[in-house]
Design a protein around this motif. Structure first.
Motif, PDB file in Angstrom:
ATOM      1  N   THR A  77     -12.545  -7.753 -22.136  1.00 32.66           N
ATOM      2  CA  THR A  77     -11.873  -8.939 -22.637  1.00 32.66           C
ATOM      3  C   THR A  77     -10.821  -9.572 -21.761  1.00 32.66           C
ATOM      4  OG1 THR A  77     -10.183  -7.682 -23.698  1.00 32.66           O
ATOM      5  CG2 THR A  77     -12.099  -8.137 -25.096  1.00 32.66           C
ATOM      6  N   LEU A  79      -7.733 -12.330 -21.758  1.00 40.81           N
ATOM      7  CA  LEU A  79      -6.796 -13.143 -22.442  1.00 40.81           C
ATOM      8  C   LEU A  79      -6.298 -14.425 -21.996  1.00 40.81           C
ATOM      9  CD1 LEU A  79      -4.535 -10.039 -23.720  1.00 40.81           C
ATOM     10  CD2 LEU A  79      -6.236 -11.117 -24.664  1.00 40.81           C
ATOM     11  N   ARG A 341      -3.481 -18.139 -28.944  1.00 39.72           N
ATOM     12  CA  ARG A 341      -4.056 -16.953 -28.007  1.00 39.72           C
ATOM     13  C   ARG A 341      -5.484 -16.902 -28.229  1.00 39.72           C
ATOM     14  NH1 ARG A 341      -2.141 -11.505 -29.697  1.00 39.72           N
ATOM     15  NH2 ARG A 341      -3.993 -11.455 -31.163  1.00 39.72           N
ATOM     16  N   THR A 343      -8.789 -14.591 -27.165  1.00 36.05           N
ATOM     17  CA  THR A 343      -9.469 -13.328 -26.497  1.00 36.05           C
ATOM     18  C   THR A 343     -10.835 -13.325 -26.390  1.00 36.05           C
ATOM     19  OG1 THR A 343      -7.651 -11.896 -27.873  1.00 36.05           O
ATOM     20  CG2 THR A 343      -9.600 -10.768 -26.982  1.00 36.05           C
TER      21      THR A 343
END
Length: 415
Positions: A77, A79, A341, A343
């Protein structure tokens, strides 16, 4: 006198103690012995030889820190932070009829409302502004006889609303005039008309004249339906969302937009660091998280720049260097303008695979990749492995020899 008389004093022999006093002396003596013994033991523990002090000061013998081998779906992942913005915006302005000033006379929508095709989104100086589907902004008034791409766009919009006109493509004829009349009737406003010589108005029926023909009395030219550009707003994607509070009744719309529409919903825009340019591709899954609403939404990467980094406006008008990226999702209107946010799932094994912490992997002198497996009795065995996907501090491993490493085995990650 009787020898047991109470008036006769008792006689004790010198040097002879009574039984009770003898018992008390024995008890006190035993207690003193116990106390002296206890003090001796305390003193013995408090006094240590130099050898004892040195032995107790040494660090404990090092022991291996281990962790179990597990099976997981491993994902890699990335971020990032991004800003929720409209995919496209359409500004609705207001223009008053000739001889009037542009004033908001009726509030028809509010912030957060969905606007559909054919809906009146504003009323300026008692005249409507109607939303229609289309990508070319209205750039002129249309009347019978007009031709062009904007007329063709009007035909398409009217047909989609159930007002077929039957005129030739790209031509504003009697059929288009009839369809426009129906559009205004359903919106509950008089259809605009003109005499063709620049005089415009509303109401009445097209082609009517105010009086009969009489010798020597001039007659008014017939009035025809026309469509003022100020009363139509074309929106690329409908329904659209009102993203800012519209002007209120009584406010001037002469120089200030009446309202703004988010066409095609909301998206997230961000700027990735340059080193992550090759890690992100269109179609990758993205989790959007709003701390304000404590809500997660599934989305996907819909656009990422393949060119050199640019200064991208991603947060309240503060440009920053980065790789422009857009994330699409079904984002609620309440999240418009929020910093969220992201991801990004850059890779996934898809199925559960054998994984160990990255700290368990090391390179041996023979240039193989290995892990230390802890066997029975704490004995460590070197196991050669091939590594695969990594993510969240774990790495996929496959033993060189099947059976050398299984789920549940413990491997060393430190001392």
């Amino acid at each position: 006198m009787d020898e047991h008389s109470p008036d006769q004093p008792s006689v004790r022999l010198p040097g002879v103690l009574s039984g009770n006093r003898r018992k008390r002396r024995l008890f006190y003596g035993a207690a003193a012995a116990v106390i002296v013994s206890a003090l001796g033991m305390v003193a013995a523990t408090a006094v240590k030889s130099p050898q004892q002090v040195a032995a107790q000061s040494r660090p404990p013998k090092a022991s291996a820190i281990t962790t179990p081998v597990t099976r997981e779906i491993l994902t890699s992942t990335i971020l990032a932070r991004g800003t929720v913005v409209p995919r496209a915006t359409v500004t609705v302005t207001g223009t008053a009829p000739a001889g009037a000033i542009a004033i908001v006379t009726k509030a028809t929508v509010k912030q957060g409302d969905l606007v559909n095709a054919g809906q009146v989104v504003a009323e300026v100086s008692d005249r409507p502004v109607i939303a229609l589907p289309g990508r070319i902004p209205a750039f002129r008034d249309l009347q019978v006889g007009a031709t062009g791409t904007d007329v063709d766009q009007l035909h398409t919009a009217l047909t989609s609303l159930g007002y077929p006109d039957g005129d030739s493509p790209g031509t504003f004829g009697p059929g288009t005039a009839a369809a426009v009349t129906e559009l205004y009737a359903d919106a509950r406003y008089p259809v605009p008309t003109t005499t063709g010589d620049g005089a415009s108005g509303s109401g009445g029926s097209a082609g009517s004249s105010p009086g009969k023909n009489s010798p020597g009395i001039p007659t008014s030219p017939p009035r025809q339906v026309y469509l003022p550009r100020a009363e139509i707003v074309y929106v690329p994607n409908l329904p659209a969302t009102v993203t800012a509070p519209p002007l209120t009744v009584g406010q001037s719309a002469a120089s200030t937009p009446v309202l703004t529409l988010a066409a095609g919903g909301l998206a997230v825009r961000t700027a990735l660091p340059q080193e992550e340019r090759g890690l992100v591709r269109v179609g990758m899954r993205v989790e959007i998280y709003s701390e304000v609403l404590d809500r997660k939404i599934a989305g996907h990467v819909s656009g990422v720049s393949l060119t050199s980094p640019d200064r991208v406006d991603t947060n309240g008008g503060q440009p920053q260097n980065g790789i422009p990226m857009t994330v699409d999702a079904a984002i609620p209107t309440a999240m418009n303008g929020q910093d969220v946010r992201l991801t990004i799932t850059a890779a996934s094994t898809g199925t559960r695979v054998l994984v160990v912490p990255v700290a368990a992997i090391y390179s041996a002198a023979n240039f193989t990749t290995q892990v230390n497996k802890v066997g029975p009795g704490g004995a460590q065995v070197n196991v050669a492995v091939t590594t695969g996907a990594t993510g969240n501090g774990y790495v996929q491993v496959k033993p060189a020899n099947a059976g050398d490493l299984r789920e549940g085995d413990r491997v060393v990650i430190g001392q």
